[in-house]
Design a protein around this motif. Sequence first.
Motif, PDB file in Angstrom:
ATOM      1  N   ALA A 192      11.548  -7.915  14.717  1.00  0.00           N
ATOM      2  CA  ALA A 192      12.238  -7.401  13.532  1.00  0.00           C
ATOM      3  C   ALA A 192      12.070  -5.889  13.396  1.00  0.00           C
ATOM      4  O   ALA A 192      13.019  -5.174  13.044  1.00  0.00           O
ATOM      5  N   LYS A 193      10.870  -5.395  13.686  1.00  0.00           N
ATOM      6  CA  LYS A 193      10.619  -3.946  13.607  1.00  0.00           C
ATOM      7  C   LYS A 193      11.425  -3.196  14.661  1.00  0.00           C
ATOM      8  O   LYS A 193      11.948  -2.098  14.396  1.00  0.00           O
ATOM      9  N   GLU A 194      11.528  -3.772  15.860  1.00  0.00           N
ATOM     10  CA  GLU A 194      12.294  -3.115  16.923  1.00  0.00           C
ATOM     11  C   GLU A 194      13.777  -3.063  16.547  1.00  0.00           C
ATOM     12  O   GLU A 194      14.441  -2.039  16.763  1.00  0.00           O
ATOM     13  N   VAL A 195      14.299  -4.139  15.976  1.00  0.00           N
ATOM     14  CA  VAL A 195      15.697  -4.146  15.533  1.00  0.00           C
ATOM     15  C   VAL A 195      15.909  -3.102  14.446  1.00  0.00           C
ATOM     16  O   VAL A 195      16.906  -2.370  14.457  1.00  0.00           O
ATOM     17  N   GLN A 196      14.973  -3.016  13.500  1.00  0.00           N
ATOM     18  CA  GLN A 196      15.084  -2.010  12.440  1.00  0.00           C
ATOM     19  C   GLN A 196      15.148  -0.602  13.025  1.00  0.00           C
ATOM     20  O   GLN A 196      15.975   0.227  12.612  1.00  0.00           O
ATOM     21  N   LYS A 197      14.273  -0.306  13.997  1.00  0.00           N
ATOM     22  CA  LYS A 197      14.269   1.021  14.625  1.00  0.00           C
ATOM     23  C   LYS A 197      15.601   1.308  15.314  1.00  0.00           C
ATOM     24  O   LYS A 197      16.151   2.408  15.199  1.00  0.00           O
ATOM     25  N   ILE A 198      16.123   0.330  16.032  1.00  0.00           N
ATOM     26  CA  ILE A 198      17.395   0.519  16.745  1.00  0.00           C
ATOM     27  C   ILE A 198      18.523   0.806  15.765  1.00  0.00           C
ATOM     28  O   ILE A 198      19.320   1.730  15.972  1.00  0.00           O
ATOM     29  N   LEU A 199      18.584   0.041  14.677  1.00  0.00           N
ATOM     30  CA  LEU A 199      19.644   0.234  13.680  1.00  0.00           C
ATOM     31  C   LEU A 199      19.573   1.625  13.064  1.00  0.00           C
ATOM     32  O   LEU A 199      20.600   2.268  12.822  1.00  0.00           O
ATOM     33  N   ARG A 200      18.365   2.095  12.815  1.00  0.00           N
ATOM     34  CA  ARG A 200      18.202   3.436  12.236  1.00  0.00           C
ATOM     35  C   ARG A 200      18.583   4.517  13.236  1.00  0.00           C
ATOM     36  O   ARG A 200      19.201   5.515  12.874  1.00  0.00           O
ATOM     37  N   PHE A 201      18.206   4.338  14.499  1.00  0.00           N
ATOM     38  CA  PHE A 201      18.510   5.350  15.503  1.00  0.00           C
ATOM     39  C   PHE A 201      20.007   5.497  15.734  1.00  0.00           C
ATOM     40  O   PHE A 201      20.492   6.604  15.963  1.00  0.00           O
ATOM     41  N   VAL A 202      20.746   4.383  15.695  1.00  0.00           N
ATOM     42  CA  VAL A 202      22.193   4.489  15.927  1.00  0.00           C
ATOM     43  C   VAL A 202      22.942   4.860  14.645  1.00  0.00           C
ATOM     44  O   VAL A 202      24.154   5.078  14.677  1.00  0.00           O
ATOM     45  N   GLY A 203      22.221   4.912  13.510  1.00  0.00           N
ATOM     46  CA  GLY A 203      22.801   5.440  12.281  1.00  0.00           C
ATOM     47  C   GLY A 203      23.733   4.499  11.534  1.00  0.00           C
ATOM     48  O   GLY A 203      24.559   4.951  10.736  1.00  0.00           O
ATOM     49  N   VAL A 204      23.594   3.179  11.751  1.00  0.00           N
ATOM     50  CA  VAL A 204      24.499   2.255  11.063  1.00  0.00           C
ATOM     51  C   VAL A 204      23.915   1.745   9.752  1.00  0.00           C
ATOM     52  O   VAL A 204      24.650   1.213   8.912  1.00  0.00           O
ATOM     53  N   SER A 205      22.608   1.890   9.564  1.00  0.00           N
ATOM     54  CA  SER A 205      21.967   1.414   8.340  1.00  0.00           C
ATOM     55  C   SER A 205      20.632   2.120   8.150  1.00  0.00           C
ATOM     56  O   SER A 205      19.947   2.431   9.121  1.00  0.00           O
ATOM     57  N   ASP A 206      20.265   2.357   6.881  1.00  0.00           N
ATOM     58  CA  ASP A 206      18.919   2.855   6.595  1.00  0.00           C
ATOM     59  C   ASP A 206      17.896   1.734   6.737  1.00  0.00           C
ATOM     60  O   ASP A 206      16.698   1.999   6.856  1.00  0.00           O
ATOM     61  N   ALA A 207      18.370   0.489   6.683  1.00  0.00           N
ATOM     62  CA  ALA A 207      17.519  -0.698   6.883  1.00  0.00           C
ATOM     63  C   ALA A 207      16.264  -0.643   6.012  1.00  0.00           C
ATOM     64  O   ALA A 207      15.166  -0.964   6.447  1.00  0.00           O
ATOM     65  N   ASP A 208      16.457  -0.227   4.751  1.00  0.00           N
ATOM     66  CA  ASP A 208      15.358  -0.102   3.798  1.00  0.00           C
ATOM     67  C   ASP A 208      15.168  -1.444   3.087  1.00  0.00           C
ATOM     68  O   ASP A 208      16.018  -1.877   2.313  1.00  0.00           O
ATOM     69  N   MET A 209      14.037  -2.093   3.331  1.00  0.00           N
ATOM     70  CA  MET A 209      13.813  -3.417   2.762  1.00  0.00           C
ATOM     71  C   MET A 209      13.600  -3.372   1.256  1.00  0.00           C
ATOM     72  O   MET A 209      13.926  -4.324   0.545  1.00  0.00           O
ATOM     73  N   GLU A 210      13.054  -2.252   0.741  1.00  0.00           N
ATOM     74  CA  GLU A 210      12.871  -2.130  -0.700  1.00  0.00           C
ATOM     75  C   GLU A 210      14.205  -2.101  -1.434  1.00  0.00           C
ATOM     76  O   GLU A 210      14.292  -2.456  -2.614  1.00  0.00           O
ATOM     77  N   LYS A 211      15.246  -1.656  -0.753  1.00  0.00           N
ATOM     78  CA  LYS A 211      16.582  -1.602  -1.356  1.00  0.00           C
ATOM     79  C   LYS A 211      17.440  -2.804  -0.983  1.00  0.00           C
ATOM     80  O   LYS A 211      18.640  -2.825  -1.265  1.00  0.00           O
ATOM     81  N   GLY A 212      16.845  -3.780  -0.317  1.00  0.00           N
ATOM     82  CA  GLY A 212      17.573  -4.982   0.053  1.00  0.00           C
ATOM     83  C   GLY A 212      18.533  -4.796   1.209  1.00  0.00           C
ATOM     84  O   GLY A 212      19.422  -5.622   1.422  1.00  0.00           O
ATOM     85  N   GLN A 213      18.349  -3.733   1.994  1.00  0.00           N
ATOM     86  CA  GLN A 213      19.271  -3.442   3.097  1.00  0.00           C
ATOM     87  C   GLN A 213      18.906  -4.183   4.380  1.00  0.00           C
ATOM     88  O   GLN A 213      19.654  -4.155   5.344  1.00  0.00           O
ATOM     89  N   LEU A 214      17.745  -4.823   4.385  1.00  0.00           N
ATOM     90  CA  LEU A 214      17.299  -5.586   5.559  1.00  0.00           C
ATOM     91  C   LEU A 214      16.566  -6.815   5.051  1.00  0.00           C
ATOM     92  O   LEU A 214      15.581  -6.708   4.328  1.00  0.00           O
TER      93      LEU A 214
END
Length: 477
Positions: free
Chosen positions: A168-190
């Motif tokens: 899950a952490k690796e997927v979060q990093k990939i999503l952030r690097f490609v700029g498609v999502s901030d993937a912020d769990m506090e904001k419900g984005q992941l």
Amino acid sequence: MEIEMVVGLEIHVQLSTKTKMFCRCKNDSFNSRPNENICPVCMGFPGQLPVLNKCAVDFAIKAALALNCKINQNNKMDRKNYFYPDNPRGFQISQYDRPLSENGFVELGGDFSENKVRVKRVHIEDDAGKLTHFDGFSLVDFNRAGCPLIEIVSEPDISSAKQASAYAKEVQKILRFVGVSDADMEKGQLRFDASVSVREKGDKNLNHRAEIKNLNSFKSLELAIEFEYEKQKALFLKGEKLSGDLTLGFNDIEKNTYFLRDKEESLDYRYFPEPDIPVLTLSDELIMQIKNFIPILPAEKKKQYVEIGMGEEEAEFVSSNPKFSAYFDKLLEITRDVKLSTTFFNSVLVQYLKEFSAEIEAQKVTPEILSELILLVKDGKLSVSSAKADIFPVLFETGESPLKILEEKGLMQISDTSFIEDVCKKIVSENPESVDSIKNGKDRVLGFLIGLVMKESKGKANPKLVDETIRKIISQS
């Protein structure tokens, strides 16, 4: 009997588009008043037609390619029917049998570097609203209804709670690097749904599973999986199994799972093709164009940092965040010094960011300013300790030139060899016993003499030159 855990993850990701998936409402459910960003389309009013957000599709393709998926050039939207209070239309527009992409994989690092988790599919859909429960009643906020999502569905390749978290952490990093999502769990984005089952080690068959819904932190993900595994394991060892697939919730306070309902299957959702959105046809040119804009991904970035001399843990940290990586790359481009750049970035700047809860892009110490400070140290005009303790705090507060602060504080380091040699000779002559100890192999005494020289020079002498000069004087005496 040895029992093994079998886990698959569904990761729900809110895309960072300006507007929602099928209308022009603002895609912002976190910074808005409840029910502020809604319209007849995302509220499902009769006669309203959805229009697919091109940017959301492009982002979904970009994410899928970064996850090594094959893009289906002809895919379609489907209606997924269910009736919850936060679902204003009574159905979700998703993808069923012809998703955007399939058959990808994610390679893990660290303790799981030998593992690869297969990605079954990445498909696009829109989100439901948000329910907030109180004693005896609930409130619904539809700001999130219609926000663009991708759902990343893994194969059941995960065999521990720690591995699930690493994936899950690796997927979060990939999503952030490609700029498609901030993937912020506090904001419900992941958010995560974890399907857990057990079987005897060596058995290749899959038993009935329990799907734990809406996990919103890595810690909760691990705790929920571990608790459910131990519960199912105890049943399995008694000769009992789950009689069917279940849907569970997770209690963050009591750290346990609880029954919600029997697991819905595709027949329960009564999927059928979305009549208001045509089949989505993606050209080779579009896919290649998006692929060309995918940057170096975190795993490769980490590898590059290690190759230039950065430690494994430091490289893991810097490559975990695209903003950190971009800042550090600019720092390194100017200073050409991996060691000093790593020290001042990881041990100074990031610690201040944590202490003051500041974002790296909003604080005053730009890469150019921090580079200037590092170059002053590199050129022998300032000690590392003085740079950290005396200059950086002012730098962080004001964003002024390090050289200006250095001159104002009178902390310019002395590298005048004749001055340093005179002071060192004085200290050596006044401490014959220490000199004899050094000659007898007690090198740690050298630090005592260096300290005396630094005190004599009021902390301004270049420590490296002091060390070299004392050694030279003693060797010649």
